[in-house]
Design a protein around this motif. Sequence first.
Motif, PDB file in Angstrom:
ATOM      1  N   GLN A   1       0.858  -1.276  -0.097  1.00  0.00           N
ATOM      2  CA  GLN A   1      -0.173   0.084  -0.067  1.00  0.00           C
ATOM      3  C   GLN A   1       0.863   1.415   0.028  1.00  0.00           C
ATOM      4  O   GLN A   1       0.680   2.420  -0.647  1.00  0.00           O
ATOM      5  N   ALA A   2       1.946   1.756   0.680  1.00  0.00           N
ATOM      6  CA  ALA A   2       2.634   2.539   1.524  1.00  0.00           C
ATOM      7  C   ALA A   2       2.807   2.276  -0.231  1.00  0.00           C
ATOM      8  O   ALA A   2       3.725   4.241  -1.036  1.00  0.00           O
ATOM      9  N   LEU A   3       3.563   1.332  -1.456  1.00  0.00           N
ATOM     10  CA  LEU A   3       4.615   1.838  -1.712  1.00  0.00           C
ATOM     11  C   LEU A   3       3.877   1.931  -3.214  1.00  0.00           C
ATOM     12  O   LEU A   3       4.379   3.311  -4.182  1.00  0.00           O
ATOM     13  N   ALA A   4       2.801   1.774  -3.443  1.00  0.00           N
ATOM     14  CA  ALA A   4       1.524   2.589  -4.265  1.00  0.00           C
ATOM     15  C   ALA A   4       1.584   4.012  -4.236  1.00  0.00           C
ATOM     16  O   ALA A   4       1.124   4.480  -5.030  1.00  0.00           O
TER      17      ALA A   4
ATOM     18  N   LYS B   1       4.276  -9.920  -5.859  1.00  0.00           N
ATOM     19  CA  LYS B   1       3.357  -8.486  -5.963  1.00  0.00           C
ATOM     20  C   LYS B   1       4.661  -8.069  -5.458  1.00  0.00           C
ATOM     21  O   LYS B   1       5.040  -6.587  -5.816  1.00  0.00           O
ATOM     22  N   LEU B   2       4.907  -7.772  -3.820  1.00  0.00           N
ATOM     23  CA  LEU B   2       5.438  -6.720  -3.197  1.00  0.00           C
ATOM     24  C   LEU B   2       7.174  -6.160  -4.710  1.00  0.00           C
ATOM     25  O   LEU B   2       7.281  -4.836  -4.135  1.00  0.00           O
ATOM     26  N   TYR B   3       8.110  -7.673  -4.867  1.00  0.00           N
ATOM     27  CA  TYR B   3       8.746  -6.699  -5.484  1.00  0.00           C
ATOM     28  C   TYR B   3       9.027  -6.273  -6.736  1.00  0.00           C
ATOM     29  O   TYR B   3       9.372  -5.015  -7.081  1.00  0.00           O
ATOM     30  N   SER B   4       8.021  -7.064  -7.033  1.00  0.00           N
ATOM     31  CA  SER B   4       7.237  -5.875  -8.265  1.00  0.00           C
ATOM     32  C   SER B   4       6.731  -4.589  -8.146  1.00  0.00           C
ATOM     33  O   SER B   4       7.354  -3.049  -8.934  1.00  0.00           O
ATOM     34  N   CYS B   5       5.932  -4.176  -6.835  1.00  0.00           N
ATOM     35  CA  CYS B   5       6.214  -2.799  -6.554  1.00  0.00           C
ATOM     36  C   CYS B   5       7.152  -1.548  -6.200  1.00  0.00           C
ATOM     37  O   CYS B   5       7.141  -0.695  -6.636  1.00  0.00           O
ATOM     38  N   ILE B   6       8.219  -2.777  -5.767  1.00  0.00           N
ATOM     39  CA  ILE B   6       9.234  -2.244  -5.320  1.00  0.00           C
ATOM     40  C   ILE B   6      10.371  -1.393  -6.723  1.00  0.00           C
ATOM     41  O   ILE B   6      10.795  -0.900  -6.954  1.00  0.00           O
ATOM     42  N   ILE B   7      10.529  -2.437  -7.460  1.00  0.00           N
ATOM     43  CA  ILE B   7      11.039  -2.571  -8.894  1.00  0.00           C
ATOM     44  C   ILE B   7      10.545  -1.180  -9.568  1.00  0.00           C
ATOM     45  O   ILE B   7      11.409  -0.417 -10.133  1.00  0.00           O
ATOM     46  N   GLY B   8       8.743  -1.628  -9.281  1.00  0.00           N
ATOM     47  CA  GLY B   8       8.145  -0.494 -10.579  1.00  0.00           C
ATOM     48  C   GLY B   8       8.096   1.164  -9.780  1.00  0.00           C
ATOM     49  O   GLY B   8       8.484   2.157 -10.368  1.00  0.00           O
ATOM     50  N   ASN B   9       8.510   0.863  -8.178  1.00  0.00           N
ATOM     51  CA  ASN B   9       8.910   1.858  -8.024  1.00  0.00           C
ATOM     52  C   ASN B   9       9.838   2.780  -7.968  1.00  0.00           C
ATOM     53  O   ASN B   9      10.445   4.210  -8.481  1.00  0.00           O
ATOM     54  N   MET B  10      11.271   1.703  -8.281  1.00  0.00           N
ATOM     55  CA  MET B  10      12.763   2.291  -7.975  1.00  0.00           C
ATOM     56  C   MET B  10      13.012   3.082  -9.484  1.00  0.00           C
ATOM     57  O   MET B  10      13.692   4.358 -10.130  1.00  0.00           O
ATOM     58  N   LEU B  11      11.971   2.327 -10.688  1.00  0.00           N
ATOM     59  CA  LEU B  11      11.947   2.204 -12.299  1.00  0.00           C
ATOM     60  C   LEU B  11      12.012   4.104 -12.059  1.00  0.00           C
ATOM     61  O   LEU B  11      11.731   5.031 -12.973  1.00  0.00           O
ATOM     62  N   SER B  12      10.415   3.974 -11.424  1.00  0.00           N
ATOM     63  CA  SER B  12       9.666   5.412 -11.254  1.00  0.00           C
ATOM     64  C   SER B  12      10.631   6.356 -10.986  1.00  0.00           C
ATOM     65  O   SER B  12      10.717   8.200 -11.150  1.00  0.00           O
TER      66      SER B  12
END
Length: 2006
Positions: A1544-1547, A1597-1608
């Motif tokens: 939730q926080a990552l999103a 899912k958690l990994y995906s969120c982390i990587i998505g955030n980092m890419l952004s």
Amino acid sequence: MGDDSEWMKLPTDQKCEHKIWKARLNGYEEALKLFQKIEDEKSSEWGKYLGLVKKFVTDSNAVAQLKGLEAALVFIENAHVAGKTTGEVVSGVVGKVFNQPKARAKELGSDICLMYIEIEKAEVVQDELIKGLDNKNPKIVVTCIETLRKALCEFGSKIITLKPVVKVLPKLFESREKAVRDEAKLLAVEIYRWIRDALRAPLQNINSVQLKELEEEWVKLPTAAPKQTRFLRSQQDLKAKFEQQQAAGGDEADGDDDDEAEVAQVDPYELLEAVEILSKLPKDFYEKIEAKKWQERKEALEAVETLTKNPKLENGDYGDLVRALKKVIGKDANVMLVAMAAKCLAGLAAGLRKKFGTYAGLVVPTILEKFKEKKPQVVQALQEAIDAVFLTTTLQNISEDVLSVMDNKNPSIKQQASLFLARSFRHCTPSTLPKSVLKPFCAAFLKQVNDSAPEVRDAAFEALGTAMKVVGEKAVNPFLTDVDKLKLDKIKECADKVELAGKKGGGGGGEKKEKPAAKAPPAVEAPAKQSGPPKKAPPAKAAGPPKKGKPASAPSAKSKKAPDTKEIVETELSPEVCEEKAAAVLPATCMQLLDSANWKERLASMEEFQRAVEQMDKSEMPCQALVKMLAKKPGWKETNFQVMQMKLHIVGLIAQKGSFSKTSALVVLDGLVDKIGDVKCGSKAKEALTAIGEACCLPWTAEQVVSLAFAQKNPKNQAETLNWLANAMKEFGFAGINVKAFINNVKTALAATNPAVRTSAITLLGVMYLYMGAPLRMFFEDEKPALLSQIDAEFEKMQGQSPPAPIRGTKRAAPDEEGDAAEEEVDSGAGDIMDLLPRTDISDKITSDMVSKISDKNWKIRKEGLDEVATVISEAKFIQASIGELPLALKGRLSDSNKLLVQQTLNILQQIATAMGPSLKQHVKNLGIPVVTVLGDSKPNVRAAALSTLNTWVEQTGMKEWLEGEDLSEELKKENPFLRQELLGWLAEKLPTLRTVPADLMLCVPHLYTCLEDRSGDVRKKAQDALPFFMMHLGYEKMIKAAGKLKPASKDQVVGMLEKARAVMPAKPEVPVKAAASKPASSAPAAKPASAPARNQSPSEDFSEPEPKPDTKKAKPAGPAAKKGVVGKKPPVKAGAKDEEDRSGPIFILVPNGKEQRIKEEKTLKILKWNFITPRDEYVEQLKTQMSTCLPKWLQDELFHFDFQRHVKAIGAMIEHMEPECEAVIGCLDLILKWFTLRFFDTNTSVLMKALEFLKLLFTMLSRKNYQLNDYEASSFIPYLILKVGESKDGVRKDVRAILTMLCKVYAASKVFPLLMEGTKSKNSKQRSECLEELGCLIENFGMNVCQPTPAKALKDIAVHIGDRDTTVRNAALNTVLAAYNACGDQVFKLIGNLSEKEMSMLEERIKRSAKKVPAASAKQERPQREPPANPSATFLRKPAQEEVPNKLNQARAQNAHLEQSTPSIPKEFQLDLDVFENNHTCASDIPDLVQHKLDEVLEPVMIPERKIRSVSPHFDDIHNSTASTINFVISQVASGDINTSIQALAQIDEVLRQADKAEAMSGHIDQFLIATFMQLRLIYNTHMADDRLDKKDIFKLYSCIIGNMLSLFSMESLAREASMGVLKDLMHGLITLMLDSRVEDIEDGQQLIRSVNLLVVRVLEKSDQTNILSALLVLLQDSLISTAGSPMFSELVMKCLWRMIRFLPQTINSINLDRILLDVHNFMKVFPKEKLKQLKSDVPHRTLKTLLHTLCRLTGAKILDHMSMIENRNESELEAHLRRVVKHSANLSGLKSDKSSEKGALRSDDKMIKAKVSDILSEIFKKIGSKENTKEGLTELYEYKQKYSDADLEPFLRNTSQFFQSYVERGLRMIESEREGKGRIQPSTGVIPQHSTDSYLPGSSSVPVSNNGEDMNAAAYYERLKILRKRRGLENSTPEEDRPPLSSLRPSVASSTDMLHSKLSQLKESREHFQQEQSHSHSPTRSSSPASNLDDLKKRLERIKSNRQ
């Protein structure tokens, strides 16, 4: 030889236990070498030999044994685990080594014993050696004695316990073996060295010849005290000190001798064996002692005298013997027998010591009375007896008895009593002789110094002199104010002659023997005396801030009265002298006009008088003369008020400015009191009185003023006097006030007819109550009920208030005296309030007849006797300590066979406790301890009564007297399970409340250990409960040492329990004085901070505005409430003080892992699950048991009390302690919440409101601490909280709603949702409506994904309530559905299912109405929507404009509102199952009905609620103008251990990052965010991945969120550059570790994840601050090369990153801080010099470093040498030399190539150099092409490489390959080229291809997003499948011209595969842009904001398919 070869192959440990001795010998030799090599004392190698060491020393072969002993010695010296073998090895040494003929073996054995002592095992070794002394083999005995002697010689008497050794010495001297006797003699000499004459008594009975020899040897010994020469491992600091002294020589060493001797001094009494004498008394002793013939009585006494000569006696019941001796002393006519009896008593007292204390009170009065005898031998015997008795008790205990004879008519008695006190004082210290004890004695001595008998006077002088010597002159002077100078000098002379017991120098053995005995009781008494006054302090709070009283420095308190004493004795001057003195300082006119008949002249005279006084110096002012001039006619009868006012003012001035004496005061006081009631002059009179009070001390002034006022009959004056006094007490404090002096006058005032006088008296009582507390009321209990109720009402007003700090009366005290002044207040003021009560002496009423009745054989007569006693006590009300023979009589009844009489006796003892007050202390031993014995009774009601009695007694006496001596340990020793469990329970309750305990508590420990293994489970449990509290006072070390004496089996068990107890051991309570002083003052403010968070956070919590106001109102009373409950309680006598002390510590006790244990027990059903409709008793009992470890007893009693007011007080106390003890609160949070669920079932509103107030503060605190409730806590609380949401009272409902809102901060909203859904099923309509409203709020704040289990299911259940018969429920349901409609638009109609027409029309109407309201606010909302959207989540599936709502809702369901949507959005309804289309080849004509597609299933797997993720986002703009606090909060949740919370926080952060205008809000938070991210990565790696219970999809899912955030994040250069070096290092470490995690590959689509990480790493390298990232990589490489545990692949990947950085250096060189990089390289080369670098397995690190330096040199030239400013000692740096070589070499090259100066040429040459260096990259690419799995990836990378380096030479790599491979490579490259060109036409102009993820565009690639069914869902695949569908339906496949929607709007969410697709498309788009930017070297933004419409196009095509079907 064959045998030899066999055993030689064995490992060492097996050789050591081989049956062949040679093998063992060889094994021991090897073991010896091995032991010498092992450096780590904790090495696992030691463990192998743990069981073998005993065999080493007990080997049967002498040769092998010798080697085994050597090995064992080295083992013991070096192994950490050696201590475990002590018992068995030393036993083996004693039995098998000490009997060996070889001296070497014995020597080694002895060394082994000494080594064990060195490793802290002295007790075990000593026990084994002493056991060895009983061996029949004299050789063993001799060696054991010798070893003991050596141990004592080296380690000293502190380490070697001498008592057991001394005990066996006499036996050794009797041995037949001369060798044993000689060795014993040497040992005795060694012992004498350490303890000197203390050894004489134990050896007095050995052979006289031997004793003489010993004496001779002892004389030869040096007088200097011996010193320890060998030290334990824990004494290394002492060892160092000793070595320094040795090095420095003898001088320094001698300096410490005295100290050492002092420390080493041993009490000979302790070395003696106790002798049991009671059984040895003659059988007819009691008959003979009563015989008429004196000879028979003499025989009986002689027998006793012989027995009492034993220096140490066994404890027992000496009551009858003492009574018999007392009778002889008191009544026998034969003085010789009296002397004998006195000697017997002295012997008993000396032999029993403290154990005799019980009988001291019985015999002291008799001995004192007998001092009337004149015969010297009798007097001497009595003196010896009373002196010996004194040493067994305390002065305080016998003070009453001594004081009672100080007024005796017989001078001998007075003289001997004073002399006895003088002798006793010598054994005291300032702390054991406090002012409270000394004061009454001094008063008695002062009477005796004026006695007619000279011997009495001399004795009194001696006693006063001794007291002065002990406590100091300053402390005694205040009691000597009326003594003339001559007598004072005599006292001082006596003081100078006195030698105190503790300060006698040298002396013989006898003196030394007495010293410890003398000092022992007072030393133990000291703490009690110190803590005595503080215990009384809470009622007497006058002292204000300076509260610390230190009896030792008490004398200085009185110094401020020293000047007063001179003034008090000022002689009264005659009128003539006064006039003369006044004339000298006053103007002549003033003197003349003083008595003028004209008032104006008198006024003028007064004015001159005033001026003169103002200008006068203090030393010159004749105060008495001046005030007498003022009193001159008309004096105080002055009729003119103006003149009178001036007069009064001048009196005040004189008192303030001059040296104003009491003589002067007496001149004016009468006149002042006369005017105090005057309307015009009253205020001036009061001012003057106050000034006099300040000059002459308030207590004296007040006493005079009140007596003068009540001598008059003017009620006005009386009333105003009392008013003045009340005010004065507040200003001056209560110090020294003589309460008794006022009580009678106040009683007179209370009985006055004038109401003003009564009112003033009651007001004064209220002020006194502030200082004295509840005991004040006792003085007025006989008043009329009406008056008493008025007094009670006044007291009630004062309840809980603290007295103000004194502002006057302290000016003469020096600042450092303040503390002592405060103590004086406590001592002489209200602290002694109990002593002020009028007490009755009932000893004459306790007749012998009554005592005989109590002891009668008939129980009825015994009962009569007890009834009479009870009557006497109840009539007397307050009694003196002297109660005659009653104690012994009552003691007998405590063991009565009739249990009713036992209970009656216990009740009488309670009565006595309350009536006697603090003086009860002297009866603890003779009456209190027997009550403890009653705890062993089999009947529960008797035990309960005994416990109640004990507690009543302890309230009066404190615990110290109970814990002193062996009495309690003796009780605990009795094997009575009832006694043990009750006594241990009682101690467990009392010990935590004490700050200090007597050392005698240690005596209970062995019995406590016995109880831990008792057969009774209850005893064991109570013992375990008490263990932490014993440890709290005695310390873990002492407890563990005591456990060392247990048997091995018991020891292991007890040590385990001690470890557990150590974990839960509470801290000692704080000093109660401070608590008492500060608590009332601070408890009110304490409540404010507690409520402050609720106030401060309310906006972010989204509360309504008015809500915080009631909160604050509720919070403010919390202070008084808490105060009332915890502090304000003031029960009679000392209970208040005790209570306060009990409650001063922390109230929440942190039990490590306590919560986890409870969760585990509930899961395994060991305890009841907290689930009920109404709480049953077993739930309450279970909770009470669980809480007993976490909360103090008093709070637990309050929490589970039947009275609701106690609950309110308890909650108040919890509010007060919540903030400071927040960690402990969280530790027992589950229990606290459970207790509050019980309160929800109470009917009392005040408790409920208080509970809700606490809960609001609690959840505010939890939110602030970022604590997340676990499911166990939530499930046992939230359902019951929801019950109260339906409460009829608005206030309660409002608070519950506020708490529910807060809950979402500490517990996932998606988990609260189902609980609220359950609440909607209630029969209570209010509850249903409130729950629905709350559900609406959740949907509004957190979006649709909060709906659980699925939105469809949840909305169907909610929609049911639209048809409810209750209007509020219907409205609430409609509002909730409306909230859902606002969140997801028309889709809501598909989710709610079928509604009736009526319900549908209601819903339609509600939606229409809400749509009409919107335009009014639309202007306001439009702006934020366009700029940063106020609620970004609202754009997701929301209708674009509310006005467009169709009229027909059913039609709206079928239509797609997104066709008209102007702003692009992601249409969730198009999450189609395309497999249905592709696989259904049969239906060529029938197009599937898209509307019938099951959208419920699309929304079903709501694992990560998207809306919930953005819980803060709705308030980003309207509530938080500054988003910093919200971002901080969200970032803190990223590192949460809960996967959902983290997602939730990552999103939420991703949402911010994806909006260009909001992304800047992250500025300044980047490091914080990255730290949280890599902490989460570490958590996943270490915890989540290893947890089989977690679904790996969730982790993915958690990994995906982390990587998505980092890419952004790393797509925005401005933000990326904020990342610091340390953070980047940790981030790269986390990412590379993830890439190497083999477990990730096992997850479905793990490969795709790793590729995404690969892409992210590239992005980090490119976008971060180049200096920081390069520096981070260098440090990371250094760490990875140092670490041997890491994977070699890790270093390789770090180096690959470095190579990539090197490749881009030409472009980035200008932005790099070369100084920092060179410093990092320098540090690297310091750790890894060139030689060390070359020694590594791989040469790549060396090559990498060289390449980096070469590249830097090439790019910067010689300037590189200027960038070494940060390197210290650069000349020594290997780096500089290397750089100089490279610069020189590159300078030569540049000379050859100077013609190539164009930029293009330079760039190309750079590129060639880089290509030359990265040939290994091409090798890697060709390896991939050659492998079957990675061929596509390899071709893609090769294509990219060629694109980047167009002139790259591939020939060397293709030369050795087959023709087929070469053509395959060329063909593959062409296909990629054509494919990319084709796609370039579809993509918008800004589209680019990523560097490392090109293959992600190929169908079937695994680096694309994943749908729920595991399929690849990348863009290319999506297009391919669409083409197939279109072809089947006969539609054209034209290339659309429109652009795609902006990918910036596609937010990643793993709630469904569509979201995954959008997320990945967004990432791919960004990577393409990045690649294009790299190719063109342009600096255009990486994220395009121009709208593209590929997805719109896709949507339109699917719509077309749908319309064709129709």
